[in-house]
Design an enzyme around this catalytic site. Structure first.
Site, short mmCIF file in Angstrom:
data_model
loop_
_atom_site.label_atom_id
_atom_site.label_comp_id
_atom_site.label_asym_id
_atom_site.label_seq_id
_atom_site.Cartn_x
_atom_site.Cartn_y
_atom_site.Cartn_z
CD GLU A 1 -5.31 4.62 0.47
OE1 GLU A 1 -4.30 4.65 1.33
OE2 GLU A 1 -5.78 5.09 -0.11
NE ARG B 1 -5.57 -3.37 -19.97
CZ ARG B 1 -5.77 -3.37 -21.78
NH1 ARG B 1 -4.66 -3.85 -21.92
NH2 ARG B 1 -6.30 -2.69 -21.93
CE1 TYR C 1 -4.07 0.42 -0.03
CE2 TYR C 1 -4.27 -1.19 1.17
CZ TYR C 1 -4.88 -0.09 0.39
OH TYR C 1 -6.18 -1.23 -0.41
CE LYS D 1 -5.38 2.27 -26.24
NZ LYS D 1 -5.91 3.34 -25.20
CG ASP E 1 -5.93 10.91 -24.80
OD1 ASP E 1 -5.62 9.88 -24.61
OD2 ASP E 1 -7.26 9.71 -23.72
CB THR F 1 -3.51 3.97 -21.80
OG1 THR F 1 -3.13 4.32 -23.81
CG2 THR F 1 -4.50 4.07 -21.53
N1 DSN Z 1 -11.09 1.14 -25.93
C1 DSN Z 1 -9.62 2.11 -26.56
C2 DSN Z 1 -8.97 1.56 -27.73
O1 DSN Z 1 -9.33 0.42 -28.50
O2 DSN Z 1 -9.38 2.28 -28.96
C3 DSN Z 1 -9.11 3.30 -26.41
O3 DSN Z 1 -9.50 3.42 -24.53
#
Ligand code: DSN
Length: 413
Positions: free
Chosen positions: A55, A233, A53, A227, A198, A224
């Site tokens: 926080e 993730r 933990y 990707k 984003d 994110t």
């Molecule tokens: N779900 C994602 C995508 O496939 O682009 C975006 O968060």
């Protein structure tokens, strides 16, 4: 992969993980938002850090015993700031949607106006969809793409002048052209709005210097990490120094409790990997592969929204074939290719059926696919669509996909 302990404790889960590994090894992954992390990233995510933990933030924690956690989280923050040339990074968001939520919380009050890309034109749920917190609690106005699959910046400007949003969001889940962050900032400045970029989809390309960076233009950058950046993730928020305290407060205690420090360690490893010269080569190959795939599909007589892609993804427009995205995504799965159905601009079908399929190249590029492989993939896709009722043809196409998978093994050591 070693599942020795899971196998002893929970054979059902071990079997499912094994089967998933085989699925990933034996299919061509074209979901534009997926990738295959390094084993180093996976080791970090599967480590003892999951026990802790923590926080709060480095050196200001609510729990003792955080010396190593602080080292790890500070490394992740420093690497994110260096890679994306931003002042401050909060690496705790559990996902990209929560990263966006924290920016909303740090910059606005419920009911305030946001201007963002419409979901059906390529935006993201968390940019203001009526079924998401962003659309439920904020007054969202949207812009879209034109017939060339491009953002019409003059249209964005007119909408910004008309609605005077507090926050403008650029960045998308399904946009195949370069985003002009400078233009977005000029529009935001003209109406006194803040700018959130984003970059979830294009983060790996930005990190490699192959897509213009939002640094210096957007006060807030969210991404994110799983990707094109090829990490675990999760999400990251970066911002100008003056917003650092507000962002940190929005993440914790605003939205989240204990951060996932094992995932933060995975993010740190991925950020280190993304700063290496090999990653630049990888990102460059992602784009070459996407262009080869788009060209191959067009050569086979299929339409791509906006024509040639400028990044890692494209949307196949199936309208003239009379087939739907839902059916064709299933046919592609049948021949060993994973992709997702997606709406096309002015789609006559519902979002659950759709007339499009989104395709992207980050995952296949990780396993070593090159342009000639993408041309073969394009031929397999086109043949599958045109002979979707012919089981023998589909069996043959499945065998051709398998051959490509065997040529480029994944997690084979
Ligand atoms: N779900 C994602 C995508 O496939 O682009 C975006 O968060």
């Amino acid at each position: 992969m070693n599942l020795e302990n899971i196998r002893k404790t929970d054979p059902q889960i071990a079997d499912a993980i094994d089967a998933e590994l085989k699925r990933q090894q034996n299919t061509i992954e074209l979901i534009a938002s997926e990738n295959c992390t390094s084993l180093a990233v996976m080791e970090a995510c599967g480590s003892v850090l999951t026990n802790k933990y923590a926080e709060g933030k480095p050196h200001k924690r609510y729990y003792n015993g955080c010396e190593q956690i602080d080292i790890i989280e500070e490394l992740a923050q420093k690497r994110a700031c260096e890679l994306f040339k931003m002042d401050h990074a909060n690496v705790q968001p559990h996902s990209g949607a929560q990263a966006n939520m924290a920016v909303f919380m740090a910059t606005m009050k419920p009911g305030d106006k946001v201007l963002s890309m419409d979901l059906s034109n390529g935006g993201h749920l968390s940019h203001g969809s009526p079924v998401n917190f962003s659309g439920l609690y904020f007054d969202v106005k949207s812009y879209g793409i034109n017939e060339y699959g491009e953002i019409d910046y003059e249209d964005v400007r007119q909408k910004a002048i008309e609605h005077k949003p507090k926050l403008i969001i650029c960045g998308a889940s399904n946009y195949s052209k370069i985003i002009d962050f400078k233009k977005f900032r000029e529009i935001a400045d003209e109406v006194g709005a803040l700018l959130l970029a984003d970059i979830a989809h294009i983060a790996g390309l930005v990190a490699a210097g192959l897509h213009p960076s939002p640094a210096g233009y957007a006060q807030f950058v969210t991404t994110t990490t799983h990707k094109s950046l090829r990490g675990p993730r999760g999400g990251i928020i970066m911002c100008d120094e003056q917003y650092a305290a507000a962002i940190d407060k929005a993440v914790f205690p605003g939205m989240q409790g204990g951060p996932l420090e094992h995932i933060i360690a995975g993010k740190a490893v991925a950020l280190l990997e993304a700063a290496k010269p090999e990653f630049k080569e990888y990102a460059s190959q992602i784009i070459k592969n996407a262009k080869a795939l788009a060209q191959g599909l067009m050569d086979e007589g299929l339409d791509i929204v906006g024509g040639m892609t400028e990044n890692h993804l494209m949307t196949l427009d199936l309208r003239k074939t009379g087939k739907t995205g839902k059916d064709m995504a299933n046919v592609l799965e049948r021949v060993g290719i994973t992709a997702n159905k997606n709406t096309v601009p002015n789609d006559p079908q519902s979002p659950f059926v759709t007339s499009g399929i989104r395709l992207g190249t980050p995952a296949v590029t990780t396993r070593g696919f090159m342009e000639e492989d993408m041309t073969e993939v394009a031929k397999i896709i086109a043949s599958a669509i045109f002979s979707s009722d012919n089981e023998t043809a589909l069996d043959n196409l499945r065998a051709r996909s398998m051959k490509l998978c065997e040529k480029h093994p994944l997690y084979s050591k």
